[in-house]
Design an enzyme around this catalytic site. Structure first.
Site, PDB file in Angstrom:
ATOM      1  N   HIS A  10       1.445  -8.249  -7.264  1.00 34.26           N
ATOM      2  CA  HIS A  10       1.850  -7.167  -6.637  1.00 34.26           C
ATOM      3  C   HIS A  10       2.671  -7.512  -5.430  1.00 34.26           C
ATOM      4  O   HIS A  10       2.418  -7.769  -4.470  1.00 34.26           O
ATOM      5  CB  HIS A  10       0.614  -6.338  -6.119  1.00 34.26           C
ATOM      6  CG  HIS A  10       0.903  -4.787  -5.440  1.00 34.26           C
ATOM      7  ND1 HIS A  10       0.386  -3.532  -6.032  1.00 34.26           N
ATOM      8  CD2 HIS A  10       2.025  -4.681  -4.718  1.00 34.26           C
ATOM      9  CE1 HIS A  10       0.684  -2.739  -5.279  1.00 34.26           C
ATOM     10  NE2 HIS A  10       1.713  -3.248  -4.457  1.00 34.26           N
ATOM     11  N   HIS A  12       6.447  -6.300  -3.467  1.00 41.50           N
ATOM     12  CA  HIS A  12       7.802  -5.396  -3.328  1.00 41.50           C
ATOM     13  C   HIS A  12       9.078  -6.380  -2.884  1.00 41.50           C
ATOM     14  O   HIS A  12       9.032  -7.094  -1.945  1.00 41.50           O
ATOM     15  CB  HIS A  12       7.840  -4.513  -1.974  1.00 41.50           C
ATOM     16  CG  HIS A  12       6.602  -3.540  -2.469  1.00 41.50           C
ATOM     17  ND1 HIS A  12       6.866  -2.319  -2.986  1.00 41.50           N
ATOM     18  CD2 HIS A  12       5.222  -3.529  -2.198  1.00 41.50           C
ATOM     19  CE1 HIS A  12       5.373  -1.768  -3.297  1.00 41.50           C
ATOM     20  NE2 HIS A  12       4.735  -2.472  -2.714  1.00 41.50           N
ATOM     21  N   ARG A  14      12.388  -4.875  -3.129  1.00 43.82           N
ATOM     22  CA  ARG A  14      13.523  -4.259  -2.633  1.00 43.82           C
ATOM     23  C   ARG A  14      14.742  -4.319  -3.341  1.00 43.82           C
ATOM     24  O   ARG A  14      14.767  -5.066  -4.612  1.00 43.82           O
ATOM     25  CB  ARG A  14      13.701  -4.518  -0.883  1.00 43.82           C
ATOM     26  CG  ARG A  14      12.421  -4.415  -0.291  1.00 43.82           C
ATOM     27  CD  ARG A  14      11.681  -3.194  -0.221  1.00 43.82           C
ATOM     28  NE  ARG A  14      10.616  -3.167   0.789  1.00 43.82           N
ATOM     29  CZ  ARG A  14       9.624  -2.372   0.686  1.00 43.82           C
ATOM     30  NH1 ARG A  14       9.219  -1.759  -0.453  1.00 43.82           N
ATOM     31  NH2 ARG A  14       8.888  -2.261   1.864  1.00 43.82           N
ATOM     32  N   ASN A  38       9.158   0.800  -6.707  1.00 51.40           N
ATOM     33  CA  ASN A  38       9.501   1.695  -5.673  1.00 51.40           C
ATOM     34  C   ASN A  38      10.602   1.702  -5.125  1.00 51.40           C
ATOM     35  O   ASN A  38      10.846   1.675  -3.947  1.00 51.40           O
ATOM     36  CB  ASN A  38       8.213   2.144  -4.807  1.00 51.40           C
ATOM     37  CG  ASN A  38       7.895   0.965  -3.915  1.00 51.40           C
ATOM     38  OD1 ASN A  38       8.157  -0.196  -4.106  1.00 51.40           O
ATOM     39  ND2 ASN A  38       7.366   1.287  -2.825  1.00 51.40           N
ATOM     40  N   LYS A  93       3.704   1.307 -13.171  1.00 48.53           N
ATOM     41  CA  LYS A  93       3.082   1.903 -11.808  1.00 48.53           C
ATOM     42  C   LYS A  93       3.013   3.072 -11.604  1.00 48.53           C
ATOM     43  O   LYS A  93       4.056   3.884 -11.510  1.00 48.53           O
ATOM     44  CB  LYS A  93       3.775   0.865 -10.905  1.00 48.53           C
ATOM     45  CG  LYS A  93       3.296   1.382  -9.469  1.00 48.53           C
ATOM     46  CD  LYS A  93       2.067   0.515  -9.074  1.00 48.53           C
ATOM     47  CE  LYS A  93       1.395   0.842  -7.610  1.00 48.53           C
ATOM     48  NZ  LYS A  93       2.167   0.227  -6.541  1.00 48.53           N
ATOM     49  N   HIS A 132      -1.741   3.034  -7.648  1.00 43.99           N
ATOM     50  CA  HIS A 132      -1.862   3.089  -6.227  1.00 43.99           C
ATOM     51  C   HIS A 132      -3.256   4.210  -5.971  1.00 43.99           C
ATOM     52  O   HIS A 132      -2.751   5.396  -5.893  1.00 43.99           O
ATOM     53  CB  HIS A 132      -0.567   3.452  -5.284  1.00 43.99           C
ATOM     54  CG  HIS A 132      -0.637   3.479  -3.858  1.00 43.99           C
ATOM     55  ND1 HIS A 132      -0.261   2.700  -3.035  1.00 43.99           N
ATOM     56  CD2 HIS A 132      -1.751   4.365  -3.219  1.00 43.99           C
ATOM     57  CE1 HIS A 132      -0.485   2.852  -1.967  1.00 43.99           C
ATOM     58  NE2 HIS A 132      -1.371   3.834  -1.749  1.00 43.99           N
ATOM     59  N   HIS A 166      -4.321  -2.931  -5.095  1.00 39.62           N
ATOM     60  CA  HIS A 166      -4.628  -3.580  -3.270  1.00 39.62           C
ATOM     61  C   HIS A 166      -5.846  -2.757  -2.885  1.00 39.62           C
ATOM     62  O   HIS A 166      -5.899  -1.931  -1.996  1.00 39.62           O
ATOM     63  CB  HIS A 166      -3.437  -3.199  -2.345  1.00 39.62           C
ATOM     64  CG  HIS A 166      -2.630  -1.909  -2.829  1.00 39.62           C
ATOM     65  ND1 HIS A 166      -3.300  -0.682  -2.699  1.00 39.62           N
ATOM     66  CD2 HIS A 166      -1.387  -1.823  -2.968  1.00 39.62           C
ATOM     67  CE1 HIS A 166      -2.387   0.239  -3.237  1.00 39.62           C
ATOM     68  NE2 HIS A 166      -1.113  -0.263  -3.315  1.00 39.62           N
ATOM     69  N   ASP A 238       0.924  -7.517  -2.275  1.00 36.01           N
ATOM     70  CA  ASP A 238       1.698  -6.213  -1.528  1.00 36.01           C
ATOM     71  C   ASP A 238       2.414  -6.425  -0.437  1.00 36.01           C
ATOM     72  O   ASP A 238       2.670  -5.777   0.443  1.00 36.01           O
ATOM     73  CB  ASP A 238       0.456  -5.245  -1.171  1.00 36.01           C
ATOM     74  CG  ASP A 238       1.092  -3.954  -0.963  1.00 36.01           C
ATOM     75  OD1 ASP A 238       2.086  -3.586  -1.684  1.00 36.01           O
ATOM     76  OD2 ASP A 238       0.330  -3.189  -0.715  1.00 36.01           O
ATOM     77  N   HIS A 242       9.845  -4.582   5.548  1.00 38.12           N
ATOM     78  CA  HIS A 242      10.570  -3.510   6.195  1.00 38.12           C
ATOM     79  C   HIS A 242      11.487  -4.203   7.217  1.00 38.12           C
ATOM     80  O   HIS A 242      10.813  -5.182   8.145  1.00 38.12           O
ATOM     81  CB  HIS A 242       9.682  -2.350   6.728  1.00 38.12           C
ATOM     82  CG  HIS A 242       9.062  -1.628   5.757  1.00 38.12           C
ATOM     83  ND1 HIS A 242       9.533  -0.578   5.137  1.00 38.12           N
ATOM     84  CD2 HIS A 242       7.715  -1.830   5.214  1.00 38.12           C
ATOM     85  CE1 HIS A 242       8.765  -0.159   4.191  1.00 38.12           C
ATOM     86  NE2 HIS A 242       7.654  -0.586   4.197  1.00 38.12           N
ATOM     87  N   ALA A 254       4.953   1.660   6.600  1.00 39.36           N
ATOM     88  CA  ALA A 254       3.915   1.031   6.091  1.00 39.36           C
ATOM     89  C   ALA A 254       4.281  -0.362   5.275  1.00 39.36           C
ATOM     90  O   ALA A 254       5.060  -0.270   4.230  1.00 39.36           O
ATOM     91  CB  ALA A 254       3.074   1.831   5.186  1.00 39.36           C
TER      92      ALA A 254
HETATM   93  O1  DOR Z   1       2.058  -0.422   2.870  1.00 38.36           O
HETATM   94  C1  DOR Z   1       2.602  -0.199   1.914  1.00 38.36           C
HETATM   95  N1  DOR Z   1       3.850  -0.554   1.781  1.00 38.36           N
HETATM   96  N2  DOR Z   1       1.810   0.202   0.724  1.00 38.36           N
HETATM   97  C2  DOR Z   1       2.583   0.829   0.053  1.00 38.36           C
HETATM   98  O2  DOR Z   1       1.954   1.049  -1.044  1.00 38.36           O
HETATM   99  C3  DOR Z   1       3.965   0.598  -0.348  1.00 38.36           C
HETATM  100  C4  DOR Z   1       4.511  -0.469   0.592  1.00 38.36           C
HETATM  101  C5  DOR Z   1       6.043  -0.275   0.518  1.00 38.36           C
HETATM  102  O3  DOR Z   1       6.719  -0.436  -0.602  1.00 38.36           O
HETATM  103  O4  DOR Z   1       6.567  -0.610   1.824  1.00 38.36           O
HETATM  104 ZN    ZN Z   2       2.699  -2.009  -3.103  1.00 39.61          ZN
END
Ligand code: DOR
Ligand code: ZN
Length: 339
Positions: A10, A12, A14, A38, A93, A132, A166, A238, A242, A254
């Site tokens: 899992h 991310h 980007r 996402n 997902k 999720h 998660h 996860d 950011h 988040a």
């Molecule tokens: O904390 C998170 N950040 N939870 C998620 O489900 C998405 C993720 C994000 O893409 O930043």
């Molecule tokens: Zn995630």
């Protein structure tokens, strides 16, 4: 300590500049990862998933690393579409609408009959469904409230592999053994922190994520199944980068960024808790291989017990434990060793 073909189920990654800056952090130490869809807009067509995979492969350069791709679930996916995209993806997902970063186009309402055409086709084609699992209830109760939806879907589609992503609660852990087709990923941060670490003292934006870290007894329940490498759980970081400005802001995004230190933290945790290397190996690779039916490329990651000071930032992204010392360092990565 050696780990063979570690997998992050899992992740991310980007896009664009962020992808180029952070992809190597995962590609260096993992043999592969399940990549979340996402983006803005979400990855939801065959063309989009093929071209996103290409951008990832470009960004990781020469590293031995397989991106296992996912699509962003839409109830309108039909059998023809799914048959056509099947070979490009490892899973789909599902996000409840608006529950987290870039999930506005997700599902609202979980009527099994409305979802039946898409989920039945996925089940027949052997495409796992990652979810999720949070309602829009009170923040500490969202995941536990979602367990009844997991159960409804698991019961209605008994051949569909459903991965509770998660997980953070003892209720989700308990659901694992009630349905044969329920599985779960667990992050390293949810094994290490509780809500106290996020908000018990001064607010820690770099530990803020969704689902939010829960109570000590929830963390213990997660630790139990992770440390024993319960065959239905696997590691999924996860890791969700950011920019620093988006975290240290009024309205903190988040996500916890753990990719560069995830294996080192797991090594320390398993050692401190007296769990064997064999269990760690199963948690970070073997279980995922079984659950997803994947065979990653050969890659051996050698960690050594030598303090490592976590950098304050990786290309403008602040990692978990920034400026702190962790017990394990990366020694070397050997490609082409037998798994
Ligand atoms: O904390 C998170 N950040 N939870 C998620 O489900 C998405 C993720 C994000 O893409 O930043
Ligand atoms: Zn995630």
């Amino acid at each position: 300590m050696q780990l063979n073909a570690p997998l992050d189920m899992h992740l991310h990654l980007r896009d664009n500049e962020m992808l180029h800056n952070i992809a190597k952090a995962s590609a260096e130490t993992f043999a592969g990862a399940l990549v979340m869809p996402n983006l803005v807009p979400p990855v939801s067509t065959k063309e989009e998933v093929v071209s996103y995979k290409k951008r990832i492969v470009d960004a990781i350069g020469n590293e031995t690393f397989t991106p296992y791709m996912t699509l962003f679930f839409k109830p309108t996916y039909n059998r023809d579409f799914l048959e056509g995209v099947r070979d490009e993806i490892a899973a789909i997902k599902l996000y409840p609408a608006g529950i987290t970063t870039n999930s506005e186009g997700g599902v609202s309402g979980f009527d099994a009959e409305e979802l039946r055409p898409a989920l039945e086709a996925m089940s027949d084609l052997g495409i796992p469904l990652c979810i999720h699992g949070e309602t829009n209830g009170f923040v500490m109760d969202r995941e536990a409230e979602f367990v009844s939806i997991y159960e409804k879907l698991a019961g209605a589609f008994p051949k569909l592999k459903i991965i509770m992503e998660h997980i953070t609660t003892k209720e989700s852990v308990a659901a694992l053994d009630r349905y044969e087709n329920l599985y779960a990923t667990i992050t390293v941060h949810h094994l290490l922190i509780t809500l106290d670490d996020v908000a018990g003292g001064m607010l820690q934006p770099h530990l803020f994520c969704k689902p939010i870290a829960k109570r000590p007894e929830d963390r213990e329940a997660l630790l139990k199944v992770a440390l024993e490498a319960h065959p239905k759980v696997m590691f999924g970081s996860d890791s969700a980068p950011h920019p620093k400005e988006a975290k240290e802001a009024c309205g903190c995004a988040a996500g916890v960024f753990t990719a560069p230190i995830a294996l080192q933290l797991l090594a320390e945790l398993f050692e401190n808790r007296g769990a064997s290397l064999e269990k760690l190996q199963a948690f970070v690779s073997g279980n995922a291989q079984q659950i997803y039916g994947i065979k990653p490329l050969q890659k051996t990651v050698v960690l050594k017990k030598k303090p490592f000071r976590v950098p304050s930032s990786y290309s403008g992204v602040v990692p978990m434990f920034a400026n702190e010392e962790i017990a394990y360092s990366l020694k070397e990565v050997i490609d082409g060793q037998p798994c």
